[in-house]
Design a protein around this motif. Structure first.
Motif, PDB file in Angstrom:
ATOM      1  N   HIS A  37       0.830  -1.199   0.000  1.00 36.04           N
ATOM      2  CA  HIS A  37       0.000   0.000   0.000  1.00 36.04           C
ATOM      3  C   HIS A  37       0.869   1.254   0.000  1.00 36.04           C
ATOM      4  O   HIS A  37       2.101   1.188   0.103  1.00 36.04           O
ATOM      5  N   SER A  38       0.244   2.412  -0.103  1.00 35.71           N
ATOM      6  CA  SER A  38       0.983   3.670  -0.079  1.00 35.71           C
ATOM      7  C   SER A  38       1.660   3.853   1.274  1.00 35.71           C
ATOM      8  O   SER A  38       1.129   3.458   2.312  1.00 35.71           O
ATOM      9  N   THR A  39       2.833   4.467   1.238  1.00 34.42           N
ATOM     10  CA  THR A  39       3.569   4.695   2.480  1.00 34.42           C
ATOM     11  C   THR A  39       4.642   5.752   2.252  1.00 34.42           C
ATOM     12  O   THR A  39       5.001   6.057   1.104  1.00 34.42           O
ATOM     13  N   ARG A  40       5.143   6.297   3.324  1.00 34.99           N
ATOM     14  CA  ARG A  40       6.357   7.127   3.301  1.00 34.99           C
ATOM     15  C   ARG A  40       7.325   6.472   4.260  1.00 34.99           C
ATOM     16  O   ARG A  40       7.034   6.345   5.445  1.00 34.99           O
ATOM     17  N   ALA A  41       8.458   6.021   3.742  1.00 35.84           N
ATOM     18  CA  ALA A  41       9.352   5.177   4.530  1.00 35.84           C
ATOM     19  C   ALA A  41      10.753   5.782   4.611  1.00 35.84           C
ATOM     20  O   ALA A  41      11.305   6.259   3.621  1.00 35.84           O
ATOM     21  N   LEU A  42      11.318   5.708   5.811  1.00 31.45           N
ATOM     22  CA  LEU A  42      12.704   6.109   6.025  1.00 31.45           C
ATOM     23  C   LEU A  42      13.631   4.986   5.578  1.00 31.45           C
ATOM     24  O   LEU A  42      13.326   3.805   5.746  1.00 31.45           O
ATOM     25  N   THR A  43      14.763   5.355   4.997  1.00 31.29           N
ATOM     26  CA  THR A  43      15.789   4.373   4.620  1.00 31.29           C
ATOM     27  C   THR A  43      17.108   4.804   5.269  1.00 31.29           C
ATOM     28  O   THR A  43      17.974   5.393   4.616  1.00 31.29           O
ATOM     29  N   PRO A  44      17.284   4.535   6.566  1.00 26.66           N
ATOM     30  CA  PRO A  44      18.381   5.148   7.323  1.00 26.66           C
ATOM     31  C   PRO A  44      19.774   4.701   6.927  1.00 26.66           C
ATOM     32  O   PRO A  44      20.744   5.368   7.280  1.00 26.66           O
ATOM     33  N   ARG A  45      19.913   3.576   6.224  1.00 25.25           N
ATOM     34  CA  ARG A  45      21.250   3.083   5.879  1.00 25.25           C
ATOM     35  C   ARG A  45      21.533   3.082   4.380  1.00 25.25           C
ATOM     36  O   ARG A  45      22.610   2.698   3.955  1.00 25.25           O
ATOM     37  N   HIS A  46      20.587   3.480   3.572  1.00 26.38           N
ATOM     38  CA  HIS A  46      20.788   3.426   2.123  1.00 26.38           C
ATOM     39  C   HIS A  46      21.811   4.477   1.695  1.00 26.38           C
ATOM     40  O   HIS A  46      21.761   5.619   2.155  1.00 26.38           O
TER      41      HIS A  46
END
Length: 394
Positions: A37-46
């Motif tokens: 589904h729709s989301t806003r996600a953090l990617t702290p290590r990318h």
């Protein structure tokens, strides 16, 4: 205990170290989103990004043109992860690191579908539509979800799948900027707010001896104290019966249980039909209380364990919470996977994972699910690594 971590393809695509970092946690499996589904996600290590905005529900692979040709309801393609098939790219990298890959498929939860096809949505007793919640009683929605399950679950390189929202979705939902907490609604009131009154459900109520108009009026009367400030925070099925009356309540649950059961049986059968062999594992994210709605769909434990290979159960919380969800499934044949939130900032408790996992095992759980390796902080992942090492040692 076998352990699996949830992950998005965008946590891996473009990060050459991601797969090895996951393997170093001590998990044996990754549950990788293929339809979400729709989301806003953090990617702290990318190494190349910090935020991914998935603007709408979508599949993270190329949907099959032949399967969906000419159909009004079809999966939406994604545009926020580079590459033609980010699921396949991530799965290949994870497998190369020695991790088994299972797909993670979100079904009856799709706000864009409801926005573009309003007639597919759940309609509450007040006439309000829930665009995020497709009504699974509609034949076109049922057919769409069953085909989506088969396609999204059985991707190249996968050894199994987990079907989320394979049942009724309802009122409770983190939808955009929610402003719904001004009035306290327990799960009994939320059940009433989740009852659907679309044309298909109105006909369904008639099939179990209910007059849909009278039921709708009864639901609105039962909820009136909540809107006047008296509150409706009661929980459990007995509270639903107290609000609506046992006869009406039981009839609604009978209809909704029939609909959910048909979807679950059809979705599991479609996945098994698409799989290459009998060893492909099919689990459902579930709740043992049939009236519950949402990502962990309410189920009848005996029925669902006879339908699927097992269940993934929400186990974050105290001992009583784990006992409530694991107890009704204990002793039944099939996989019991205990799902723990390990993101401190989202209410998880990775520091108690060793103890919590041991308690879940004592209740019959034989696998762990960790939500969510891509979102967790470095200290959270360190705590997970330590806990999993202790679990393996034990």
């Amino acid at each position: 205990m076998k352990a699996s971590a949830f992950l998005y393809p965008w946590d891996v695509v473009g990060d050459p170290d991601a797969a090895a970092r996951l393997a170093a946690l001590g998990v044996q499996q990754v549950t990788l989103a293929s339809a979400y589904h729709s989301t806003r996600a953090l990617t702290p290590r990318h190494p190349g990004r910090r935020i991914v905005t998935a603007e709408h529900a979508a599949v993270l692979y190329p949907p099959g043109a032949a399967r969906w040709a000419g159909r009004a309801l079809r999966p939406y393609a994604q545009s926020w992860v580079a590459g033609d098939d980010p699921f396949a790219e991530a799965a290949e990298a994870l497998a190369a690191a020695g991790l088994q890959v299972h797909s993670w498929v979100v079904l009856a939860h799709n706000s864009r579908l409801g926005a573009e096809h309003p007639d597919t949505s759940v309609v509450n007793a007040y006439g309000d539509r829930y665009p995020w919640a497709p009504c699974i009683a509609r034949p076109d929605v049922h057919a769409y979800l069953v085909d989506l399950a088969a396609e999204a679950a059985v991707r190249p390189g996968t050894a199994g799948t987990e079907l989320e929202s394979c049942g009724w979705y309802g009122f409770a939902h983190l939808h955009a900027h929610d402003k719904t907490s001004g009035v306290t609604l327990g799960d009994a009131a939320q059940y009433l707010m989740s009852l659907c009154f679309c044309d298909d459900c109105r006909a369904g109520y008639a099939s179990v001896g209910l007059d849909a108009g009278e039921l709708r009026a009864a639901v609105r009367r039962a909820l009136e104290p909540a809107w006047s400030g008296a509150g409706a925070g009661e929980r459990g099925w007995a509270a639903v019966e107290a609000l609506l009356g046992a006869g009406l309540a039981d009839a609604t649950l009978r209809w909704r249980g029939q609909v959910a059961g048909r979807l679950q049986e059809a979705a599991v059968a479609a996945v098994r039909g698409a799989a290459a062999g009998p060893d492909f594992q099919v689990l459902l994210h579930a709740d043992p209380a049939p009236h519950r709605t949402g990502a962990n769909a309410g189920t009848d434990p005996a029925h669902i364990m006879a339908t699927a290979d097992g269940v993934v159960l929400p186990c974050t919380g105290g001992d009583a919470a784990r006992e409530a969800v694991l107890g009704p499934f204990a002793g039944r044949p099939g996989v019991l996977a205990a799902n723990f939130n390990v993101v401190s900032g989202m209410g998880g408790s990775p520091g108690t994972l060793e103890r919590d996992a041991a308690h879940a095992a004592s209740l019959g759980a034989e696998e762990l699910r960790l939500y969510h390796a891509g979102l967790a902080s470095g200290p959270d992942l360190d705590a997970v690594t330590k806990a999993l090492s202790a679990v393996r040692g034990g």
